[in-house]
Write a protein that holds these residues in place. Sequence first.
Motif, PDB file in Angstrom:
ATOM      1  N   GLY A 192       0.821  -1.209   0.000  1.00 52.94           N
ATOM      2  CA  GLY A 192       0.000   0.000   0.000  1.00 52.94           C
ATOM      3  C   GLY A 192       0.845   1.244   0.000  1.00 52.94           C
ATOM      4  N   MET A 193       0.168   2.360  -0.297  1.00 44.66           N
ATOM      5  CA  MET A 193       0.878   3.649  -0.327  1.00 44.66           C
ATOM      6  C   MET A 193      -0.081   4.791  -0.044  1.00 44.66           C
ATOM      7  SD  MET A 193       1.486   4.205  -4.386  1.00 44.66           S
ATOM      8  CE  MET A 193       0.135   3.996  -5.523  1.00 44.66           C
ATOM      9  N   VAL A 194       0.515   5.893   0.400  1.00 47.74           N
ATOM     10  CA  VAL A 194      -0.195   7.142   0.661  1.00 47.74           C
ATOM     11  C   VAL A 194       0.760   8.275   0.312  1.00 47.74           C
ATOM     12  CG1 VAL A 194      -1.133   8.629   2.478  1.00 47.74           C
ATOM     13  CG2 VAL A 194      -1.586   6.194   2.551  1.00 47.74           C
ATOM     14  N   GLY A 195       0.290   9.231  -0.462  1.00 48.49           N
ATOM     15  CA  GLY A 195       1.076  10.426  -0.744  1.00 48.49           C
ATOM     16  C   GLY A 195       0.708  11.517   0.248  1.00 48.49           C
ATOM     17  N   VAL A 196       1.686  12.210   0.778  1.00 44.18           N
ATOM     18  CA  VAL A 196       1.465  13.280   1.750  1.00 44.18           C
ATOM     19  C   VAL A 196       2.113  14.544   1.204  1.00 44.18           C
ATOM     20  CG1 VAL A 196       1.794  14.033   4.135  1.00 44.18           C
ATOM     21  CG2 VAL A 196       1.538  11.585   3.630  1.00 44.18           C
ATOM     22  N   HIS A 197       1.274  15.515   0.900  1.00 43.41           N
ATOM     23  CA  HIS A 197       1.733  16.777   0.314  1.00 43.41           C
ATOM     24  C   HIS A 197       1.543  17.877   1.354  1.00 43.41           C
ATOM     25  CE1 HIS A 197       2.689  19.506  -2.970  1.00 43.41           C
ATOM     26  NE2 HIS A 197       1.683  20.251  -2.587  1.00 43.41           N
ATOM     27  N   GLY A 198       2.646  18.369   1.911  1.00 47.07           N
ATOM     28  CA  GLY A 198       2.580  19.387   2.948  1.00 47.07           C
ATOM     29  C   GLY A 198       2.444  20.785   2.381  1.00 47.07           C
ATOM     30  N   LEU A 199       1.411  21.476   2.814  1.00 49.61           N
ATOM     31  CA  LEU A 199       1.200  22.866   2.448  1.00 49.61           C
ATOM     32  C   LEU A 199       1.402  23.714   3.701  1.00 49.61           C
ATOM     33  CD1 LEU A 199      -1.902  22.219   0.199  1.00 49.61           C
ATOM     34  CD2 LEU A 199       0.444  22.644  -0.553  1.00 49.61           C
ATOM     35  N   VAL A 200       1.314  25.010   3.566  1.00 50.37           N
ATOM     36  CA  VAL A 200       1.604  25.892   4.697  1.00 50.37           C
ATOM     37  C   VAL A 200       0.683  25.630   5.880  1.00 50.37           C
ATOM     38  CG1 VAL A 200       1.671  28.299   5.462  1.00 50.37           C
ATOM     39  CG2 VAL A 200       2.566  27.683   3.212  1.00 50.37           C
ATOM     40  N   ASP A 201      -0.630  25.616   5.640  1.00 52.92           N
ATOM     41  CA  ASP A 201      -1.569  25.514   6.760  1.00 52.92           C
ATOM     42  C   ASP A 201      -2.221  24.146   6.910  1.00 52.92           C
ATOM     43  OD1 ASP A 201      -3.001  25.781   4.419  1.00 52.92           O
ATOM     44  OD2 ASP A 201      -4.603  26.952   5.323  1.00 52.92           O
ATOM     45  N   HIS A 202      -1.981  23.238   5.970  1.00 59.74           N
ATOM     46  CA  HIS A 202      -2.561  21.901   6.067  1.00 59.74           C
ATOM     47  C   HIS A 202      -1.752  20.910   5.229  1.00 59.74           C
ATOM     48  CE1 HIS A 202      -4.401  23.203   2.258  1.00 59.74           C
ATOM     49  NE2 HIS A 202      -4.595  21.919   1.995  1.00 59.74           N
ATOM     50  N   VAL A 203      -2.129  19.663   5.336  1.00 57.67           N
ATOM     51  CA  VAL A 203      -1.504  18.588   4.577  1.00 57.67           C
ATOM     52  C   VAL A 203      -2.581  17.936   3.728  1.00 57.67           C
ATOM     53  CG1 VAL A 203      -0.510  16.271   4.825  1.00 57.67           C
ATOM     54  CG2 VAL A 203       0.349  18.139   6.220  1.00 57.67           C
ATOM     55  N   GLU A 204      -2.237  17.609   2.503  1.00 55.69           N
ATOM     56  CA  GLU A 204      -3.173  16.881   1.647  1.00 55.69           C
ATOM     57  C   GLU A 204      -2.670  15.455   1.462  1.00 55.69           C
ATOM     58  OE1 GLU A 204      -4.525  18.663  -1.940  1.00 55.69           O
ATOM     59  OE2 GLU A 204      -4.922  20.574  -0.948  1.00 55.69           O
ATOM     60  N   VAL A 205      -3.577  14.525   1.635  1.00 61.37           N
ATOM     61  CA  VAL A 205      -3.285  13.115   1.404  1.00 61.37           C
ATOM     62  C   VAL A 205      -3.830  12.775   0.029  1.00 61.37           C
ATOM     63  CG1 VAL A 205      -3.905  10.774   2.110  1.00 61.37           C
ATOM     64  CG2 VAL A 205      -3.232  12.452   3.822  1.00 61.37           C
ATOM     65  N   VAL A 206      -2.997  12.154  -0.788  1.00 51.82           N
ATOM     66  CA  VAL A 206      -3.379  11.791  -2.153  1.00 51.82           C
ATOM     67  C   VAL A 206      -2.884  10.374  -2.457  1.00 51.82           C
ATOM     68  CG1 VAL A 206      -3.316  14.184  -3.009  1.00 51.82           C
ATOM     69  CG2 VAL A 206      -1.260  12.783  -3.127  1.00 51.82           C
ATOM     70  N   GLY A 207      -3.448   9.778  -3.490  1.00 53.26           N
ATOM     71  CA  GLY A 207      -2.933   8.507  -3.989  1.00 53.26           C
ATOM     72  C   GLY A 207      -2.950   7.375  -2.994  1.00 53.26           C
ATOM     73  N   VAL A 208      -4.031   7.244  -2.233  1.00 51.50           N
ATOM     74  CA  VAL A 208      -4.115   6.158  -1.259  1.00 51.50           C
ATOM     75  C   VAL A 208      -4.466   4.868  -2.004  1.00 51.50           C
ATOM     76  CG1 VAL A 208      -5.317   5.313   0.787  1.00 51.50           C
ATOM     77  CG2 VAL A 208      -4.884   7.771   0.513  1.00 51.50           C
ATOM     78  N   TYR A 209      -3.684   3.843  -1.757  1.00 57.22           N
ATOM     79  CA  TYR A 209      -3.945   2.553  -2.389  1.00 57.22           C
ATOM     80  C   TYR A 209      -3.477   1.422  -1.490  1.00 57.22           C
ATOM     81  CZ  TYR A 209      -3.575  -1.464  -5.503  1.00 57.22           C
ATOM     82  OH  TYR A 209      -3.703  -2.705  -6.056  1.00 57.22           O
ATOM     83  N   ILE A 210      -4.331   0.406  -1.368  1.00 56.79           N
ATOM     84  CA  ILE A 210      -3.984  -0.817  -0.660  1.00 56.79           C
ATOM     85  C   ILE A 210      -4.245  -1.974  -1.619  1.00 56.79           C
ATOM     86  CG2 ILE A 210      -4.431  -2.300   1.348  1.00 56.79           C
ATOM     87  CD1 ILE A 210      -3.359   0.536   2.044  1.00 56.79           C
ATOM     88  N   HIS A 211      -3.259  -2.836  -1.798  1.00 53.55           N
ATOM     89  CA  HIS A 211      -3.397  -3.993  -2.672  1.00 53.55           C
ATOM     90  C   HIS A 211      -4.589  -4.828  -2.185  1.00 53.55           C
ATOM     91  CE1 HIS A 211      -2.109  -7.215  -5.308  1.00 53.55           C
ATOM     92  NE2 HIS A 211      -1.287  -6.342  -5.856  1.00 53.55           N
TER      93      HIS A 211
END
Length: 160
Positions: free
Chosen positions: A71-90
């Motif tokens: 599995g994977m999760v993308g974590v994109h840090g922004l100034v005031d929050h974090v965005e989670v993208v590309g969540v996948y579990i086999h």
Amino acid sequence: MTYQVRRAGRADWERLRELRLAALRDPVAHLAFFEPYEEAVRLGRQEWEGRASDSERTILVGEAEDGTWVGMVGVHGLVDHVEVVGVYIHPEHRGTGVAGQLMRTAIDEAGGREVRLRVHQHNARAARFYEKLGFRPTGASAPDPRDPGLVAYELVYRRP
């Protein structure tokens, strides 16, 4: 089964490619990705190395005891929050707890900032999972670029 969560790095590009392509072929999970399989499969080594070591986005991977990435999760840090993208579990590892481990690690990566993500209107299983973790709807949504008649709803997690 136990899992380890770790960050992907440049040397992991082939494993990242393999997992991402599996996600894009998955009959349910592909909804979470706006990138078509046909485009991703044409990317070369440099592009995949860049994705694996992007300084603006961390890719967390769930690794099984035998070293397989599940599995994977993308974590994109922004100034005031974090965005989670590309969540996948086999598929074989759904329901095992690895998704929770990945998401809790992503929340920890936020360092107290809000964590936001979008969930496709046709992915009710993912929406229920995020809500169990404490994510709540913000009321915001965005059209699916592949089909503007469909939407992805924004959810947010705020530390208690």
